[in-house]
Design a protein around this motif. Structure first.
Motif, PDB file in Angstrom:
ATOM      1  N   TYR A 150       0.830  -1.200   0.000  1.00 34.63           N
ATOM      2  CA  TYR A 150       0.000   0.000   0.000  1.00 34.63           C
ATOM      3  C   TYR A 150       0.861   1.246   0.000  1.00 34.63           C
ATOM      4  O   TYR A 150       2.051   1.209   0.317  1.00 34.63           O
ATOM      5  N   ALA A 151       0.228   2.359  -0.375  1.00 36.68           N
ATOM      6  CA  ALA A 151       0.806   3.698  -0.250  1.00 36.68           C
ATOM      7  C   ALA A 151      -0.330   4.562   0.263  1.00 36.68           C
ATOM      8  O   ALA A 151      -1.347   4.715  -0.412  1.00 36.68           O
ATOM      9  N   ARG A 152      -0.184   5.098   1.475  1.00 38.03           N
ATOM     10  CA  ARG A 152      -1.252   5.861   2.117  1.00 38.03           C
ATOM     11  C   ARG A 152      -0.775   7.259   2.475  1.00 38.03           C
ATOM     12  O   ARG A 152       0.290   7.431   3.053  1.00 38.03           O
ATOM     13  N   ALA A 153      -1.622   8.227   2.155  1.00 38.53           N
ATOM     14  CA  ALA A 153      -1.302   9.625   2.446  1.00 38.53           C
ATOM     15  C   ALA A 153      -1.754   9.987   3.857  1.00 38.53           C
ATOM     16  O   ALA A 153      -2.658   9.360   4.420  1.00 38.53           O
ATOM     17  N   SER A 154      -1.133  11.039   4.383  1.00 37.47           N
ATOM     18  CA  SER A 154      -1.469  11.483   5.732  1.00 37.47           C
ATOM     19  C   SER A 154      -2.791  12.242   5.798  1.00 37.47           C
ATOM     20  O   SER A 154      -3.333  12.444   6.874  1.00 37.47           O
ATOM     21  N   CYS A 155      -3.314  12.673   4.640  1.00 39.75           N
ATOM     22  CA  CYS A 155      -4.610  13.357   4.633  1.00 39.75           C
ATOM     23  C   CYS A 155      -5.253  13.241   3.251  1.00 39.75           C
ATOM     24  O   CYS A 155      -4.625  12.775   2.308  1.00 39.75           O
ATOM     25  N   GLY A 156      -6.481  13.705   3.153  1.00 37.62           N
ATOM     26  CA  GLY A 156      -7.229  13.586   1.911  1.00 37.62           C
ATOM     27  C   GLY A 156      -6.788  14.520   0.801  1.00 37.62           C
ATOM     28  O   GLY A 156      -7.179  14.344  -0.353  1.00 37.62           O
ATOM     29  N   CYS A 157      -5.956  15.502   1.096  1.00 41.07           N
ATOM     30  CA  CYS A 157      -5.492  16.443   0.074  1.00 41.07           C
ATOM     31  C   CYS A 157      -4.345  15.865  -0.757  1.00 41.07           C
ATOM     32  O   CYS A 157      -3.931  16.445  -1.747  1.00 41.07           O
ATOM     33  N   THR A 158      -3.837  14.716  -0.350  1.00 40.38           N
ATOM     34  CA  THR A 158      -2.703  14.084  -1.016  1.00 40.38           C
ATOM     35  C   THR A 158      -3.121  12.692  -1.480  1.00 40.38           C
ATOM     36  O   THR A 158      -3.676  11.922  -0.700  1.00 40.38           O
ATOM     37  N   LYS A 159      -2.848  12.399  -2.757  1.00 41.55           N
ATOM     38  CA  LYS A 159      -3.283  11.114  -3.314  1.00 41.55           C
ATOM     39  C   LYS A 159      -2.110  10.409  -3.995  1.00 41.55           C
ATOM     40  O   LYS A 159      -1.592  10.883  -4.999  1.00 41.55           O
ATOM     41  N   PRO A 160      -1.707   9.248  -3.466  1.00 41.07           N
ATOM     42  CA  PRO A 160      -0.660   8.470  -4.130  1.00 41.07           C
ATOM     43  C   PRO A 160      -1.260   7.481  -5.137  1.00 41.07           C
ATOM     44  O   PRO A 160      -2.358   6.960  -4.938  1.00 41.07           O
ATOM     45  N   ASP A 161      -0.537   7.258  -6.213  1.00 41.16           N
ATOM     46  CA  ASP A 161      -0.912   6.255  -7.209  1.00 41.16           C
ATOM     47  C   ASP A 161       0.334   5.396  -7.424  1.00 41.16           C
ATOM     48  O   ASP A 161       1.407   5.930  -7.732  1.00 41.16           O
ATOM     49  N   TYR A 162       0.199   4.085  -7.257  1.00 40.84           N
ATOM     50  CA  TYR A 162       1.373   3.211  -7.300  1.00 40.84           C
ATOM     51  C   TYR A 162       1.107   1.964  -8.132  1.00 40.84           C
ATOM     52  O   TYR A 162      -0.043   1.592  -8.347  1.00 40.84           O
ATOM     53  N   PRO A 163       2.163   1.297  -8.606  1.00 40.77           N
ATOM     54  CA  PRO A 163       1.998   0.082  -9.414  1.00 40.77           C
ATOM     55  C   PRO A 163       1.345  -1.031  -8.604  1.00 40.77           C
ATOM     56  O   PRO A 163       1.743  -1.286  -7.472  1.00 40.77           O
ATOM     57  N   ARG A 164       0.353  -1.665  -9.180  1.00 41.99           N
ATOM     58  CA  ARG A 164      -0.344  -2.767  -8.499  1.00 41.99           C
ATOM     59  C   ARG A 164       0.288  -4.127  -8.825  1.00 41.99           C
ATOM     60  O   ARG A 164       0.079  -5.091  -8.114  1.00 41.99           O
ATOM     61  N   LYS A 165       1.072  -4.172  -9.893  1.00 47.39           N
ATOM     62  CA  LYS A 165       1.737  -5.424 -10.274  1.00 47.39           C
ATOM     63  C   LYS A 165       3.121  -5.477  -9.618  1.00 47.39           C
ATOM     64  O   LYS A 165       3.744  -4.432  -9.394  1.00 47.39           O
ATOM     65  N   PRO A 166       3.622  -6.679  -9.339  1.00 46.04           N
ATOM     66  CA  PRO A 166       4.962  -6.799  -8.747  1.00 46.04           C
ATOM     67  C   PRO A 166       6.038  -6.179  -9.648  1.00 46.04           C
ATOM     68  O   PRO A 166       5.926  -6.208 -10.870  1.00 46.04           O
ATOM     69  N   ILE A 167       7.056  -5.634  -9.005  1.00 45.48           N
ATOM     70  CA  ILE A 167       8.201  -5.063  -9.724  1.00 45.48           C
ATOM     71  C   ILE A 167       9.282  -6.143  -9.754  1.00 45.48           C
ATOM     72  O   ILE A 167       9.739  -6.612  -8.710  1.00 45.48           O
ATOM     73  N   ALA A 168       9.681  -6.555 -10.949  1.00 46.83           N
ATOM     74  CA  ALA A 168      10.665  -7.626 -11.123  1.00 46.83           C
ATOM     75  C   ALA A 168      12.038  -7.196 -10.611  1.00 46.83           C
ATOM     76  O   ALA A 168      12.345  -5.999 -10.549  1.00 46.83           O
ATOM     77  N   PRO A 169      12.876  -8.147 -10.236  1.00 50.68           N
ATOM     78  CA  PRO A 169      14.238  -7.821  -9.808  1.00 50.68           C
ATOM     79  C   PRO A 169      14.969  -6.992 -10.866  1.00 50.68           C
ATOM     80  O   PRO A 169      14.902  -7.289 -12.056  1.00 50.68           O
TER      81      PRO A 169
END
Length: 133
Positions: A69-88
């Motif tokens: 997960y990637a979670r922001a400290s408040c609602g004014c900030t929104k993270p978007d991150y890869p949902r698939k595994p990152i290969a070596p």
């Protein structure tokens, strides 16, 4: 017969211990590495709307890296991150968007990232200039 079973158990235990030590020595598993963990937006104007930045995450391990997960400290900030595994040896991008609407002044926001091997905090800073009315 009991001796044979006992010797077999000792041999299996020793083999398991040797494999575990080798795995520890070679650094087996995923390894999270960020290019940077901070971003300063500087001075931003409220009327310009949301601003974004990107954090590069690299897997320097030898197993796939999963961002749990990637979670922001408040609602004014929104993270978007890869949902698939990152290969070596590969990288991914965590894009973080900050909305300055109705938030004049300085800010310091955090995004907490949990991966299969680490917890990392990403920091966003800057100053919002209020909209002229």
């Amino acid at each position: 017969m009991k001796r044979l079973i006992a010797l077999l158990m000792i041999a299996l235990f020793s083999l398991n211990l040797a494999v575990a030590q080798e795995k520890e020595k070679t650094g087996s598993g995923a390894k999270t590495v960020f290019d940077t963990t901070t971003h300063d937006f500087g001075i931003i104007k409220e009327e310009k709307g949301p601003v974004s930045c990107e954090f590069k995450i690299t897997n320097e391990g030898n197993e796939p890296l999963i961002i749990i997960y990637a979670r922001a400290s408040c609602g004014c900030t929104k993270p978007d991150y890869p949902r698939k595994p990152i290969a070596p040896g590969k990288s991914g991008i965590i894009k973080v968007t900050y909305n300055p609407r109705n938030r004049p002044g300085g800010f310091y926001k955090m995004v907490r990232v949990k991966t299969t091997d680490a917890f990392t905090s990403l920091a966003l800073t800057g100053t919002v200039v209020p909209e002229q009315k």
